[in-house]
Write an enzyme that holds these catalytic residues in place. Structure first.
Site, mmCIF file in Angstrom:
data_model
loop_
_atom_site.group_PDB
_atom_site.id
_atom_site.type_symbol
_atom_site.label_atom_id
_atom_site.label_comp_id
_atom_site.label_asym_id
_atom_site.label_seq_id
_atom_site.Cartn_x
_atom_site.Cartn_y
_atom_site.Cartn_z
ATOM 1 N N GLU A 223 0.879 -1.177 0.000
ATOM 2 C CA GLU A 223 0.000 0.000 0.000
ATOM 3 C C GLU A 223 0.907 1.214 0.000
ATOM 4 O O GLU A 223 1.420 1.628 1.044
ATOM 5 C CB GLU A 223 -0.913 -0.026 1.243
ATOM 6 C CG GLU A 223 -1.891 -1.190 1.275
ATOM 7 C CD GLU A 223 -3.069 -1.010 0.299
ATOM 8 O OE1 GLU A 223 -3.299 0.123 -0.175
ATOM 9 O OE2 GLU A 223 -3.743 -2.006 0.003
ATOM 10 N N CYS A 257 -1.983 9.462 2.328
ATOM 11 C CA CYS A 257 -1.597 8.843 1.057
ATOM 12 C C CYS A 257 -2.559 9.185 -0.061
ATOM 13 O O CYS A 257 -2.159 9.260 -1.216
ATOM 14 C CB CYS A 257 -1.501 7.334 1.220
ATOM 15 S SG CYS A 257 -3.025 6.586 1.795
HETATM 16 P P1 NAD Z 1 7.492 5.040 7.656
HETATM 17 O O1 NAD Z 1 8.740 5.819 7.575
HETATM 18 O O2 NAD Z 1 6.794 4.916 8.948
HETATM 19 O O3 NAD Z 1 7.829 3.609 7.045
HETATM 20 C C1 NAD Z 1 6.854 2.599 6.933
HETATM 21 C C2 NAD Z 1 7.368 1.359 7.647
HETATM 22 O O4 NAD Z 1 8.537 0.887 6.996
HETATM 23 C C3 NAD Z 1 7.729 1.605 9.105
HETATM 24 O O5 NAD Z 1 7.141 0.602 9.901
HETATM 25 C C4 NAD Z 1 9.234 1.543 9.090
HETATM 26 O O6 NAD Z 1 9.783 1.049 10.305
HETATM 27 C C5 NAD Z 1 9.538 0.586 7.966
HETATM 28 N N1 NAD Z 1 10.872 0.796 7.389
HETATM 29 C C6 NAD Z 1 11.489 1.993 7.204
HETATM 30 N N2 NAD Z 1 12.709 1.791 6.628
HETATM 31 C C7 NAD Z 1 12.835 0.457 6.430
HETATM 32 C C8 NAD Z 1 13.855 -0.379 5.863
HETATM 33 N N3 NAD Z 1 14.976 0.128 5.362
HETATM 34 N N4 NAD Z 1 13.628 -1.706 5.829
HETATM 35 C C9 NAD Z 1 12.496 -2.232 6.310
HETATM 36 N N5 NAD Z 1 11.491 -1.495 6.860
HETATM 37 C C10 NAD Z 1 11.656 -0.174 6.924
HETATM 38 O O7 NAD Z 1 6.397 5.615 6.656
HETATM 39 P P2 NAD Z 1 6.594 6.301 5.261
HETATM 40 O O8 NAD Z 1 7.095 5.322 4.270
HETATM 41 O O9 NAD Z 1 7.291 7.615 5.392
HETATM 42 O O10 NAD Z 1 5.055 6.606 4.959
HETATM 43 C C11 NAD Z 1 4.685 7.542 4.051
HETATM 44 C C12 NAD Z 1 4.443 6.890 2.701
HETATM 45 O O11 NAD Z 1 3.462 5.883 2.856
HETATM 46 C C13 NAD Z 1 3.867 7.833 1.678
HETATM 47 O O12 NAD Z 1 4.435 7.543 0.428
HETATM 48 C C14 NAD Z 1 2.397 7.509 1.673
HETATM 49 O O13 NAD Z 1 1.737 7.829 0.478
HETATM 50 C C15 NAD Z 1 2.432 6.051 1.918
HETATM 51 N N6 NAD Z 1 1.185 5.614 2.516
HETATM 52 C C16 NAD Z 1 0.380 4.795 1.818
HETATM 53 C C17 NAD Z 1 -0.828 4.403 2.356
HETATM 54 C C18 NAD Z 1 -1.758 3.491 1.619
HETATM 55 O O14 NAD Z 1 -2.680 2.984 2.255
HETATM 56 N N7 NAD Z 1 -1.573 3.256 0.344
HETATM 57 C C19 NAD Z 1 -1.195 4.837 3.614
HETATM 58 C C20 NAD Z 1 -0.334 5.666 4.315
HETATM 59 C C21 NAD Z 1 0.869 6.039 3.763
#
Ligand code: NAD
Length: 447
Positions: A223, A257
Site C-alpha cells: 500500500e 496517502c
Molecule cells: P514510515 O517511515 O513509517 O515507514 C513505513 C514502515 O517501513 C515503518 O514501519 C518503518 O519502520 C519501515 N521501514 C522503514 N525503513 C525500512 C527499511 N529500510 N527496511 C524495512 N522497513 C523499513 O512511513 P513512510 O514510508 O514515510 O510513509 C509515508 C508513505 O506511505 C507515503 O508515500 C504515503 O503515500 C504512503 N502511505 C500509503 C498508504 C496506503 O494505504 N496506500 C497509507 C499511508 C501512507
C-alpha cells in the site's frame, strides 16, 4: 542472532525474529485459528482494544501529529471499528464455500472454492495514520485465520507505544506479537519466512520488502503512495469545488496517502479557483491556522525541511508561512508551478497544493499518463463524458468525482494502488481475500 527489542510482556525479551515467527507458526499449525469462533474472538478483542482505550489513543495521536481529537476519533478509531463490525457481521457468509457450475460431462461431480488461511502474516505500518493503518490490516489477517506479527512505525512514537502495549495486553503473544523498532528490526523480521507480508509506506521500502519476500516466495501487498491529481473542469462550480479538496488535502497537514497532490486546470479555471481556495482555507482554519485546533503538524524536522524546500517551486498564492519550532506549515496553494520543478517530482505528503495549468482535458489526461500511476484520481465536473474519459483513459488505484477520499470511505469498495502506488487491495471482504488462499476443491464421487 539479534534479539528483537519491544517484544516483552508474554514474549521473552530475548526472542529472536526466528523464535517469534516459530511460535506463531506453531500456533497456526495446531489448526486453532481456522475456527469461526476463534476468529470472532480475535476481532472482538481488537474492537474492545479500540473502544476501551479511546482517550489514551487520542492523546497519543495528538502528541504525535496534533490530530484534532474529533477528527482522529472518526478517522483512526470509528472507521476502524466500522471495518471490524462489517467483518463480524459478514464473516460467516463470506467464508461459505462457493460452488461452481460443473459441466454435464463430468457427471455427479461437485466443485467449489474455499478460503484457506495462509499462516503467519507480517503487517508493517507507517506513521501518518499510525493506529488505523496498523489495526486495519490486522482485521483481515485475523478474520482470515492467520497469526500476526505487527510492526508499528517508529516515527509515530507515542501512538506506536500505546498501540503496542495494548496489543500485548489484549492478545496472546502466540497469536499476535508486536515487534517495535525501525529499519534494523524490520530487516531482521524480513529475513524470516512469512506467508504474507502487508506493507504500508513509501515505494523505496516497498522494494526492500518485496525483494526480501521474493527469497521465500512470500506474497506481498504493498500500500504505497504517489502524486494523486485533481482535475478541475471548466464546468465545475469553483466555490463548491474549492471547499472539497481543502478538507481532503489539508487534513492531517496533508500527510495522507490519498490526499490530492496537485490540481490540473485550464488557465481561466485556475484563475477562478485560487481565490476560492483562499476563501475555503480561511473558512476552515481561520486567518491564523497555526492557532486552529483543526490543523495538524508535520511529523518531524526531516519532513519539515523537505516540505519547506518545495515551497520554492512556485508562488504561495495562499499560505506559505512556516515555523520549524512548532513543525507548522500553513495550508499553502502554489501557483506559477513549472511541471519540471521539484514539487512536481515527488509525492508532497504535506499541506502544499500546487496548481498546474493545462490547456484542456486532453492535456490533463496526457499529463497524468506521462507520470507514475497514482493512488487516486479526483475530478470536479458535471460532465459524464469527462468522467468517462478520465476513468477509461487513465490508470490509478481508485477515482472519486466531486469529493476526494470517498473511494476510501465507501464500504464495499476495495482500497489499493496500481503500479508505483502499490499492489493488492483490502477493506471488508477484500481483506479476507488478501489474507487467504482461494482453494479450488473438486469432488468426484467414488460410486
Ligand atoms: P514510515 O517511515 O513509517 O515507514 C513505513 C514502515 O517501513 C515503518 O514501519 C518503518 O519502520 C519501515 N521501514 C522503514 N525503513 C525500512 C527499511 N529500510 N527496511 C524495512 N522497513 C523499513 O512511513 P513512510 O514510508 O514515510 O510513509 C509515508 C508513505 O506511505 C507515503 O508515500 C504515503 O503515500 C504512503 N502511505 C500509503 C498508504 C496506503 O494505504 N496506500 C497509507 C499511508 C501512507
Amino acid at each position: 542472532m539479534t534479539a528483537i527489542p519491544g517484544t516483552e510482556s508474554r514474549t521473552r525479551q530475548s526472542d529472536t525474529a526466528a523464535e517469534v515467527v516459530g511460535r506463531l507458526r506453531a500456533t497456526f499449525n495446531t489448526g486453532v485459528t481456522r475456527g469461526l469462533d476463534w476468529r470472532v474472538d480475535q476481532l472482538q478483542r481488537l474492537r474492545a482494544l479500540l473502544v476501551e482505550n479511546e482517550q489514551e489513543l487520542l492523546e497519543a495521536l495528538w502528541a504525535d501529529l496534533r490530530k484534532n481529537p474529533a477528527e482522529a476519533k472518526m478517522q483512526e478509531i470509528d472507521f476502524t471499528v466500522a471495518d471490524i463490525d462489517e467483518t463480524l457481521a459478514n464473516l460467516e457468509s463470506w467464508l461459505e464455500p462457493r460452488p461452481v457450475e460443473v459441466p454435464a460431462h463430468f457427471g455427479p461431480t461437485t466443485a467449489y472454492t474455499t478460503y484457506d488461511p495462509l499462516g503467519v502474516v507480517l503487517v508493517i505500518a507507517p506513521w501518518n495514520f499510525p493506529l488505523h493503518l496498523l489495526i486495519d490490516p490486522i482485521i483481515g489477517a485475523l478474520a482470515a485465520g492467520n497469526t500476526v506479527v505487527a510492526k508499528p512505525s517508529e516515527m509515530s512514537v507515542h501512538t506506536s507505544a500505546v498501540a503496542s502495549r495494548l496489543l500485548r495486553q489484549y492478545f496472546d503473544a502466540d497469536v499476535l506479537t508486536v515487534v517495535e523498532g525501525g529499519a534494523e528490526e524490520t530487516t531482521a523480521l524480513l529475513a524470516q519466512r512469512f506467508d504474507q507480508i502487508f506493507y504500508t509506506g513509501n515505494g523505496t521500502v516497498g522494494r526492500i520488502v518485496m525483494a526480501a519476500a521474493a527469497k521465500h516466495l512470500t506474497p506481498v501487498t504493498l500500500e504505497l503512495g504517489g502524486k494523486s491529481p485533481v482535475f478541475v473542469a471548466p464546468d465545475a462550480d469553483v466555490d463548491e469545488t474549492a471547499k472539497r479538496p481543502v478538507g481532503a488535502k489539508f487534513g492531517n497537514a496533508g500527510q495522507q496517502c490519498i490526499a490530492p497532490d496537485y490540481v490540473l486546470a485550464d488557465p481561466a479555471t485556475a484563475a477562478a479557483l485560487v481565490p476560492a481556495l483562499r476563501t475555503a482555507v480561511d473558512a476552515q482554519f481561520g486567518s491564523t491556522p497555526q492557532t486552529s485546533a483543526g490543523f495538524g503538524r508535520i511529523i518531524n524536522e526531516r519532513h519539515f525541511d523537505r516540505l519547506t524546500a518545495l515551497l520554492d517551486s512556485g508562488r504561495a498564492a495562499v499560505g506559505g508561512r512556516h515555523d520549524r519550532d512548532d513543525l507548522f506549515i500553513a495550508p499553502t496553494v502554489l501557483t506559477d508551478v513549472d511541471p519540471a520543478s521539484p514539487v512536481m517530482q515527488e509525492e508532497i505528503f504535506g499541506p502544499i497544493l500546487p496548481v498546474v495549468e493545462v490547456e484542456d482535458l486532453d492535456a490533463a489526461i496526457a499529463f497524468i499518463n506521462e507520470r507514475d500511476k497514482p493512488l487516486a484520481l479526483y475530478a470536479f465536473t458535471t460532465s459524464e463524458a469527462t468522467k468517462s474519459r478520465l476513468v477509461n483513459e487513465t490508470s490509478s488505484g481508485g477515482v472519486a468525482w466531486g469529493q476526494p477520499v470517498m473511494q476510501l470511505l465507501m464500504p464495499g469498495l476495495p482500497f489499493g494502488g496500481v503500479g508505483e502506488s502499490g499492489m493488492g487491495r483490502y477493506h471488508g471482504r477484500y481483506s479476507l481475500e488478501t489474507f487467504s488462499h482461494l482453494k479450488a476443491v473438486a469432488d468426484v464421487p467414488l460410486n
